[in-house]
Design a protein around this motif. Structure first.
Motif, short mmCIF file in Angstrom:
data_model
loop_
_atom_site.label_atom_id
_atom_site.label_comp_id
_atom_site.label_asym_id
_atom_site.label_seq_id
_atom_site.Cartn_x
_atom_site.Cartn_y
_atom_site.Cartn_z
N MET A 154 0.83 -1.21 0.00
CA MET A 154 0.00 0.00 0.00
C MET A 154 0.86 1.26 0.00
O MET A 154 0.48 2.26 -0.58
CB MET A 154 -0.95 0.00 1.21
N ASP A 155 2.02 1.18 0.63
CA ASP A 155 2.91 2.33 0.66
C ASP A 155 3.53 2.63 -0.70
O ASP A 155 4.12 3.68 -0.90
CB ASP A 155 4.04 2.11 1.67
N LEU A 156 3.41 1.70 -1.64
CA LEU A 156 4.04 1.85 -2.95
C LEU A 156 3.07 2.19 -4.07
O LEU A 156 3.50 2.53 -5.17
CB LEU A 156 4.79 0.56 -3.31
N ILE A 157 1.79 2.13 -3.81
CA ILE A 157 0.79 2.32 -4.87
C ILE A 157 0.90 3.69 -5.55
O ILE A 157 0.62 3.81 -6.74
CB ILE A 157 -0.63 2.06 -4.31
N ASN B 44 17.13 6.99 3.86
CA ASN B 44 16.72 5.60 4.05
C ASN B 44 16.91 4.87 2.72
O ASN B 44 16.00 4.79 1.90
CB ASN B 44 15.26 5.54 4.51
N LYS B 45 18.11 4.33 2.51
CA LYS B 45 18.45 3.71 1.23
C LYS B 45 17.61 2.48 0.95
O LYS B 45 17.26 2.21 -0.19
CB LYS B 45 19.94 3.39 1.18
N GLY B 46 17.25 1.72 1.98
CA GLY B 46 16.42 0.54 1.78
C GLY B 46 15.06 0.90 1.21
O GLY B 46 14.56 0.23 0.30
N LYS B 47 14.48 1.96 1.71
CA LYS B 47 13.18 2.42 1.23
C LYS B 47 13.28 2.88 -0.22
O LYS B 47 12.41 2.56 -1.05
CB LYS B 47 12.68 3.56 2.12
N LEU B 48 14.33 3.59 -0.55
CA LEU B 48 14.51 4.09 -1.91
C LEU B 48 14.72 2.93 -2.89
O LEU B 48 14.19 2.96 -4.01
CB LEU B 48 15.70 5.04 -1.98
N LYS C 163 15.12 -9.99 -4.33
CA LYS C 163 14.53 -9.06 -3.37
C LYS C 163 13.29 -8.36 -3.92
O LYS C 163 12.33 -8.12 -3.21
CB LYS C 163 15.62 -8.07 -2.97
N SER C 164 13.27 -8.11 -5.22
CA SER C 164 12.14 -7.39 -5.82
C SER C 164 10.89 -8.25 -5.96
O SER C 164 9.80 -7.73 -6.18
CB SER C 164 12.53 -6.82 -7.18
N LEU C 165 11.02 -9.56 -5.81
CA LEU C 165 9.86 -10.44 -5.93
C LEU C 165 8.77 -10.11 -4.92
O LEU C 165 7.61 -10.39 -5.15
CB LEU C 165 10.28 -11.91 -5.75
N GLY C 166 9.14 -9.53 -3.83
CA GLY C 166 8.16 -9.18 -2.81
C GLY C 166 7.16 -8.13 -3.23
O GLY C 166 6.18 -7.88 -2.55
N TYR C 167 7.38 -7.53 -4.38
CA TYR C 167 6.50 -6.43 -4.83
C TYR C 167 5.72 -6.78 -6.08
O TYR C 167 5.08 -5.93 -6.68
CB TYR C 167 7.32 -5.16 -5.05
N TYR D 285 10.02 -1.56 -7.19
CA TYR D 285 8.58 -1.58 -7.50
C TYR D 285 8.30 -0.85 -8.82
O TYR D 285 7.57 -1.34 -9.67
CB TYR D 285 7.80 -0.94 -6.34
N PHE D 286 8.92 0.31 -8.99
CA PHE D 286 8.77 1.08 -10.23
C PHE D 286 9.18 0.22 -11.42
O PHE D 286 8.47 0.15 -12.43
CB PHE D 286 9.63 2.34 -10.17
N ALA D 287 10.31 -0.45 -11.33
CA ALA D 287 10.82 -1.28 -12.43
C ALA D 287 9.86 -2.41 -12.76
O ALA D 287 9.58 -2.67 -13.94
CB ALA D 287 12.20 -1.83 -12.08
N LEU D 288 9.36 -3.09 -11.75
CA LEU D 288 8.43 -4.20 -11.98
C LEU D 288 7.16 -3.72 -12.66
O LEU D 288 6.63 -4.38 -13.56
CB LEU D 288 8.11 -4.90 -10.66
N LYS D 289 6.65 -2.58 -12.23
CA LYS D 289 5.43 -2.04 -12.83
C LYS D 289 5.68 -1.58 -14.27
O LYS D 289 4.86 -1.81 -15.14
CB LYS D 289 4.88 -0.88 -11.98
N LEU D 290 6.80 -0.91 -14.50
CA LEU D 290 7.10 -0.43 -15.84
C LEU D 290 7.27 -1.61 -16.80
O LEU D 290 6.80 -1.56 -17.94
CB LEU D 290 8.38 0.42 -15.84
N LEU D 291 7.91 -2.66 -16.35
CA LEU D 291 8.13 -3.84 -17.19
C LEU D 291 6.91 -4.75 -17.24
O LEU D 291 6.92 -5.76 -17.93
CB LEU D 291 9.35 -4.61 -16.71
N ASP D 292 5.88 -4.38 -16.48
CA ASP D 292 4.62 -5.13 -16.45
C ASP D 292 4.84 -6.60 -16.05
O ASP D 292 4.28 -7.50 -16.67
CB ASP D 292 3.91 -5.02 -17.79
#
Length: 155
Positions: A10-13, A108-112, A150-154, A118-125
């Motif tokens: 929800m924090d990433l929507i 907060n580098k982890g958050k960034l 690590k990105s699989l969580g999103y 998340y942006f990459a996964l959404k852009l690449l659909d």
């Protein structure tokens, strides 16, 4: 498989609007067309180049507004697209970071990184149906989609 906690997702929507905006503005989902439209240069470097400091890529916006992504020259094509999409996420979502560089210990580098993934996964659909990949490890799934584990969580 790693699943995001409800609050994390929800924090990433809000990032979805950035992805939709860049696709609308560039009339494309293709990362290379997007970089060209946004006038962001891609410079491939030897995997051992000191500028990368052991990373796969580095996004830089200089004082004059010129933007460039330095990326290892030995990445598989599909993974390169993920890495470039991730760096574009930093370019569009984290524009204030350049001004805050003097206070880098407070960033907060982890958050960034999570936001850029998340942006990459959404852009690449990239969407993964858990049923189709049941029994596979997160590492196996990540390699199949040319993304980071690590990105699989999103997804």
């Amino acid at each position: 498989m790693l699943l995001p906690m409800a609050g994390d997702y929800m924090d990433l929507i809000w990032i979805d609007e950035y992805v939709d905006g860049v696709i609308d503005y560039c009339y494309s989902r293709d990362i290379f067309e997007i970089y060209n439209t946004l006038d962001i240069s891609i410079k491939r470097l030897d995997k051992d180049d000191l500028l990368l400091r052991g990373n796969e890529a580095l996004y830089i916006r200089n004082y004059f507004g010129l933007e460039v992504v330095f990326i290892k020259n030995n990445l598989p094509y599909k993974y390169e697209k993920f890495v470039l999409s991730h760096e574009l996420g930093h370019a569009l979502l984290h524009i204030e970071i350049a001004q805050a560089a003097y206070n880098s210990k407070l960033i907060n580098k982890g958050k960034l990184e999570k936001q850029a993934d998340y942006f990459a996964l959404k852009l690449l659909d990239i969407e993964i149906n858990n049923v189709n990949y049941e029994g596979l490890t997160t590492d196996q799934i990540a390699k199949k989609f040319y993304i980071t584990e690590k990105s699989l969580g999103y997804v």
